[in-house]
Design a protein around this motif. Structure first.
Motif, PDB file in Angstrom:
ATOM      1  N   GLU A 174      59.224  73.892  27.001  1.00  0.00           N
ATOM      2  CA  GLU A 174      58.978  73.251  28.300  1.00  0.00           C
ATOM      3  C   GLU A 174      59.402  71.783  28.253  1.00  0.00           C
ATOM      4  O   GLU A 174      59.967  71.243  29.208  1.00  0.00           O
ATOM      5  CB  GLU A 174      57.502  73.367  28.655  1.00  0.00           C
ATOM      6  N   ASN A 175      59.142  71.104  27.107  1.00  0.00           N
ATOM      7  CA  ASN A 175      59.532  69.695  26.977  1.00  0.00           C
ATOM      8  C   ASN A 175      61.041  69.543  26.979  1.00  0.00           C
ATOM      9  O   ASN A 175      61.600  68.617  27.595  1.00  0.00           O
ATOM     10  CB  ASN A 175      58.947  69.108  25.683  1.00  0.00           C
ATOM     11  N   TYR A 176      61.723  70.472  26.233  1.00  0.00           N
ATOM     12  CA  TYR A 176      63.187  70.418  26.245  1.00  0.00           C
ATOM     13  C   TYR A 176      63.727  70.572  27.675  1.00  0.00           C
ATOM     14  O   TYR A 176      64.602  69.803  28.126  1.00  0.00           O
ATOM     15  CB  TYR A 176      63.756  71.536  25.358  1.00  0.00           C
ATOM     16  N   LEU A 177      63.270  71.589  28.344  1.00  0.00           N
ATOM     17  CA  LEU A 177      63.766  71.869  29.714  1.00  0.00           C
ATOM     18  C   LEU A 177      63.454  70.723  30.664  1.00  0.00           C
ATOM     19  O   LEU A 177      64.256  70.371  31.539  1.00  0.00           O
ATOM     20  CB  LEU A 177      63.150  73.171  30.240  1.00  0.00           C
ATOM     21  N   LYS A 178      62.272  70.124  30.497  1.00  0.00           N
ATOM     22  CA  LYS A 178      61.887  68.998  31.352  1.00  0.00           C
ATOM     23  C   LYS A 178      62.821  67.820  31.127  1.00  0.00           C
ATOM     24  O   LYS A 178      63.281  67.161  32.070  1.00  0.00           O
ATOM     25  CB  LYS A 178      60.450  68.622  31.043  1.00  0.00           C
ATOM     26  N   ASN A 179      63.117  67.542  29.839  1.00  0.00           N
ATOM     27  CA  ASN A 179      64.024  66.424  29.537  1.00  0.00           C
ATOM     28  C   ASN A 179      65.442  66.689  30.036  1.00  0.00           C
ATOM     29  O   ASN A 179      66.115  65.798  30.581  1.00  0.00           O
ATOM     30  CB  ASN A 179      64.049  66.184  28.014  1.00  0.00           C
ATOM     31  N   ILE A 180      65.917  67.926  29.839  1.00  0.00           N
ATOM     32  CA  ILE A 180      67.277  68.287  30.318  1.00  0.00           C
ATOM     33  C   ILE A 180      67.372  68.130  31.830  1.00  0.00           C
ATOM     34  O   ILE A 180      68.350  67.581  32.366  1.00  0.00           O
ATOM     35  CB  ILE A 180      67.615  69.735  29.882  1.00  0.00           C
ATOM     36  N   SER A 181      66.351  68.599  32.569  1.00  0.00           N
ATOM     37  CA  SER A 181      66.333  68.485  34.036  1.00  0.00           C
ATOM     38  C   SER A 181      66.331  67.023  34.461  1.00  0.00           C
ATOM     39  O   SER A 181      67.013  66.631  35.417  1.00  0.00           O
ATOM     40  CB  SER A 181      65.110  69.212  34.593  1.00  0.00           C
ATOM     41  N   SER A 182      65.565  66.203  33.722  1.00  0.00           N
ATOM     42  CA  SER A 182      65.497  64.778  34.060  1.00  0.00           C
ATOM     43  C   SER A 182      66.863  64.115  33.866  1.00  0.00           C
ATOM     44  O   SER A 182      67.314  63.325  34.700  1.00  0.00           O
ATOM     45  CB  SER A 182      64.446  64.094  33.157  1.00  0.00           C
ATOM     46  N   PHE A 183      67.533  64.492  32.734  1.00  0.00           N
ATOM     47  CA  PHE A 183      68.881  63.929  32.512  1.00  0.00           C
ATOM     48  C   PHE A 183      69.848  64.339  33.623  1.00  0.00           C
ATOM     49  O   PHE A 183      70.666  63.542  34.086  1.00  0.00           O
ATOM     50  CB  PHE A 183      69.409  64.397  31.147  1.00  0.00           C
ATOM     51  N   GLU A 184      69.754  65.603  34.022  1.00  0.00           N
ATOM     52  CA  GLU A 184      70.679  66.105  35.068  1.00  0.00           C
ATOM     53  C   GLU A 184      70.454  65.376  36.398  1.00  0.00           C
ATOM     54  O   GLU A 184      71.404  65.069  37.124  1.00  0.00           O
ATOM     55  CB  GLU A 184      70.485  67.611  35.242  1.00  0.00           C
ATOM     56  N   LYS A 185      69.190  65.095  36.711  1.00  0.00           N
ATOM     57  CA  LYS A 185      68.904  64.358  37.947  1.00  0.00           C
ATOM     58  C   LYS A 185      69.473  62.947  37.884  1.00  0.00           C
ATOM     59  O   LYS A 185      70.036  62.425  38.848  1.00  0.00           O
ATOM     60  CB  LYS A 185      67.401  64.293  38.179  1.00  0.00           C
ATOM     61  N   LYS A 186      69.307  62.314  36.714  1.00  0.00           N
ATOM     62  CA  LYS A 186      69.846  60.959  36.565  1.00  0.00           C
ATOM     63  C   LYS A 186      71.369  60.959  36.682  1.00  0.00           C
ATOM     64  O   LYS A 186      71.961  60.078  37.302  1.00  0.00           O
ATOM     65  CB  LYS A 186      69.423  60.385  35.206  1.00  0.00           C
ATOM     66  N   ILE A 187      71.969  62.004  36.043  1.00  0.00           N
ATOM     67  CA  ILE A 187      73.437  62.095  36.131  1.00  0.00           C
ATOM     68  C   ILE A 187      73.876  62.270  37.581  1.00  0.00           C
ATOM     69  O   ILE A 187      74.847  61.633  38.036  1.00  0.00           O
ATOM     70  CB  ILE A 187      73.932  63.271  35.262  1.00  0.00           C
ATOM     71  N   LYS A 188      73.155  63.129  38.331  1.00  0.00           N
ATOM     72  CA  LYS A 188      73.509  63.348  39.746  1.00  0.00           C
ATOM     73  C   LYS A 188      73.320  62.073  40.559  1.00  0.00           C
ATOM     74  O   LYS A 188      74.155  61.709  41.390  1.00  0.00           O
ATOM     75  CB  LYS A 188      72.646  64.463  40.345  1.00  0.00           C
ATOM     76  N   ASN A 189      72.208  61.369  40.326  1.00  0.00           N
ATOM     77  CA  ASN A 189      71.967  60.126  41.066  1.00  0.00           C
ATOM     78  C   ASN A 189      73.051  59.089  40.776  1.00  0.00           C
ATOM     79  O   ASN A 189      73.522  58.383  41.688  1.00  0.00           O
ATOM     80  CB  ASN A 189      70.596  59.557  40.696  1.00  0.00           C
ATOM     81  N   LEU A 190      73.453  59.005  39.531  1.00  0.00           N
ATOM     82  CA  LEU A 190      74.509  58.044  39.178  1.00  0.00           C
ATOM     83  C   LEU A 190      75.850  58.460  39.787  1.00  0.00           C
ATOM     84  O   LEU A 190      76.628  57.605  40.217  1.00  0.00           O
ATOM     85  CB  LEU A 190      74.626  57.943  37.651  1.00  0.00           C
ATOM     86  N   THR A 191      76.105  59.784  39.807  1.00  0.00           N
ATOM     87  CA  THR A 191      77.350  60.271  40.438  1.00  0.00           C
ATOM     88  C   THR A 191      77.358  59.926  41.919  1.00  0.00           C
ATOM     89  O   THR A 191      78.383  59.452  42.467  1.00  0.00           O
ATOM     90  CB  THR A 191      77.488  61.795  40.252  1.00  0.00           C
ATOM     91  N   ASP A 192      76.227  60.172  42.581  1.00  0.00           N
ATOM     92  CA  ASP A 192      76.125  59.846  44.020  1.00  0.00           C
ATOM     93  C   ASP A 192      76.311  58.349  44.244  1.00  0.00           C
ATOM     94  O   ASP A 192      76.972  57.913  45.202  1.00  0.00           O
ATOM     95  CB  ASP A 192      74.768  60.278  44.564  1.00  0.00           C
ATOM     96  N   LYS A 193      75.715  57.558  43.351  1.00  0.00           N
ATOM     97  CA  LYS A 193      75.827  56.109  43.488  1.00  0.00           C
ATOM     98  C   LYS A 193      77.272  55.658  43.320  1.00  0.00           C
ATOM     99  O   LYS A 193      77.764  54.780  44.039  1.00  0.00           O
ATOM    100  CB  LYS A 193      74.931  55.444  42.437  1.00  0.00           C
ATOM    101  N   MET A 194      77.975  56.298  42.371  1.00  0.00           N
ATOM    102  CA  MET A 194      79.389  55.959  42.166  1.00  0.00           C
ATOM    103  C   MET A 194      80.229  56.383  43.384  1.00  0.00           C
ATOM    104  O   MET A 194      81.153  55.662  43.787  1.00  0.00           O
ATOM    105  CB  MET A 194      79.905  56.653  40.902  1.00  0.00           C
TER     106      MET A 194
END
Length: 482
Positions: free
Chosen positions: A305-325
């Motif tokens: 659950e911790n792995y999946l939570k961290n992976i999901s958090s990274f993916e959200k950050k990546i998406k937010n940064l992509t949108d910002k770019m």
């Protein structure tokens, strides 16, 4: 028309044989006469004078101050409207008189029908008494039918004219009208349309002539005061230059703002890109660890659950940064587009500024040239208007002559028609008596009756034509030229 045709025919016939000429007359070839006509032609002179004289902007600015010319142009427009309205009145006269003529035709045909019916009854009675032949009865009956058909035909013609009239005046299509026109028909005295008298009067008073003379005088007034026209106000150029400089300053500020926005967005995009790369590297590493542990089966439920939570958090950050770019890209594109537009606009304003500056520096020279242009232009307009005046005077003289000729011709036709009606009526009465005594056949009486009807209709039509001509003559004097 016949005289003109004869004169033209003789001209064309005699000119090629110029050696055979009347004593004392100058011999000329056909080409010489044609050239003389061309040289004296007002149309040819108008074409020569109709040259294009280009006026500068300064000259047009001067023209804007010629208030007298503006007033004359308004008068020209008003005269054109007035002439159009008089033309409508002329058409209305034609239609109303046509309606009246058709009504008179019915009346004459009905009167003729009554006479024909009476004649038919008389012939029938004589036939019954043995005093008339069967052929006379048949001819009388045929004449009666023809008279009845003539009445019907005249009524159909009136129905058609009624339809046209009602359409024009907005009435019901079958509405009837009682129009009295020739209650007191009278001929004009010859002095009322005398060509020489009327030509002089029209040259002095006709609205078109009066207006041309006013225009000619205004052109002369303008030409006389061109040298005294003041220099154009230079403050206008200063105002324009200041306005352009302010626009250039504003556009430069906008361009600087756009450049600043583009730089800031580019910096933000770069930072976001670097951060995205770092997070993607961590995301990749964590994902690999998770996949490896899951494959080995060494993960507890909590660890997974911790792995999946961290992976999901990274993916959200990546998406937010992509949108910002992406947003930064959009802002950069908008800024670059705006920068291009403002650059183009500034070039246009700078070009206009330069053009006005050159115009300002050369303004005095342009004003001098403008006055020369105006002198040439109005000198030419004066010559053209003088030709226009002569042409209009000739046109009015020609029209007056046409009216005089038409009045005289119709006068003669009316007088002749009146005599014919009187003669045929007398002849008809005489032939009826001769027929009663058996000295002529009924066909002769019928011919006299039909001839009388034709003469009456001819007289009525001539009188109506004369009345219409009188109306047209009044419209002409009021400013309408057909």
């Amino acid at each position: 028309m016949r005289k003109s045709l004869i004169v033209i025919t003789c001209l064309v016939t005699l000119l090629p044989y110029s050696k055979v000429s009347a004593k004392g007359k100058t011999e000329q070839s056909l080409s010489e006469v044609v050239n003389s006509v061309i040289n004296q032609s007002l149309d040819a002179k108008s074409l020569i004078m109709d040259k294009e004289i280009s006026l500068s902007g300064a000259a047009y600015r001067y023209q804007e101050g010629f208030s007298g010319l503006k007033a004359i142009n308004i008068e020209i427009q008003n005269l054109t409207k007035r002439s159009t309205l008089l033309g409508v009145e002329s058409e209305a006269n034609q239609l109303v008189y046509g309606y009246y003529k058709d009504g008179q035709s019915i009346k004459l045909q009905e009167d003729n029908l009554k006479v024909t019916e009476k004649e038919y009854r008389n012939i029938q009675e004589k036939y019954n008494e043995g005093l008339s032949a069967k052929g006379d009865v048949l001819r009388a009956k045929k004449g009666l039918r023809e008279a009845e058909l003539a009445v019907k035909s005249a009524k159909l013609k009136l129905d058609e004219t009624t339809l046209q009239l009602n359409q024009k005046i907005g009435k019901e299509l079958n509405a009837e009208h009682k129009i009295q026109i020739l209650s007191e028909f009278s001929l004009l005295s010859s002095t009322e349309y005398d060509a020489e008298i009327m030509a002089k009067e029209m040259k002095d008073k006709h609205p078109s002539i009066v207006l041309i003379r006013k225009k000619l005088q205004e052109y002369k007034n303008i030409l006389n005061r061109i040298d005294s026209l003041p220099n154009l106000d230079e403050a206008k150029y200063v105002k324009q230059l200041n306005g352009f400089e302010q626009q250039i300053s504003n556009l430069t500020n906008k361009m600087d703002d756009a450049k600043t926005i583009a730089k800031e967005e580019e910096l933000d995009k770069s930072k976001s890109g670097e951060e995205k790369i770092e997070i993607e590297a961590v995301h990749k590493k964590v994902s690999q660890e998770y996949n490896k542990a899951r494959d080995e089966g060494s993960l507890s439920k909590v660890e997974e659950e911790n792995y999946l939570k961290n992976i999901s958090s990274f993916e959200k950050k990546i998406k937010n940064l992509t949108d910002k770019m992406d947003e930064a890209d959009s802002e950069i594109q908008e800024a670059v587009a705006a920068l291009g537009l403002w650059q183009n606009e500034r070039v246009e304003v700078e070009t206009a500024h330069e053009a006005v500056l050159k115009e300002y520096n050369k303004s005095l020279e342009e004003q001098r040239k403008a006055k020369l242009e105006l002198k040439e232009y109005y000198a030419n307009e004066i010559q053209k208007t003088e030709i226009e005046l002569v042409k209009q005077e000739r046109r009015l003289t020609s029209k007056v002559t046409q009216f005089a000729t038409q009045f005289e011709v119709l006068r003669g036709q009316i007088k002749l028609a009146e005599e014919k009606v009187e003669e045929i009526n007398t002849l008809y009465d005489q032939q009826k008596e001769l027929y009663d005594f058996g000295e002529i056949i009924f066909l002769d009486v019928q011919k006299s009756q039909q001839s009388g009807l034709a003469d009456q209709m001819e007289l009525a039509n001539y009188q109506l034509d004369y009345q219409i001509l009188k109306e047209e003559f009044i419209l002409f004097k009021n400013g309408y030229i057909m």
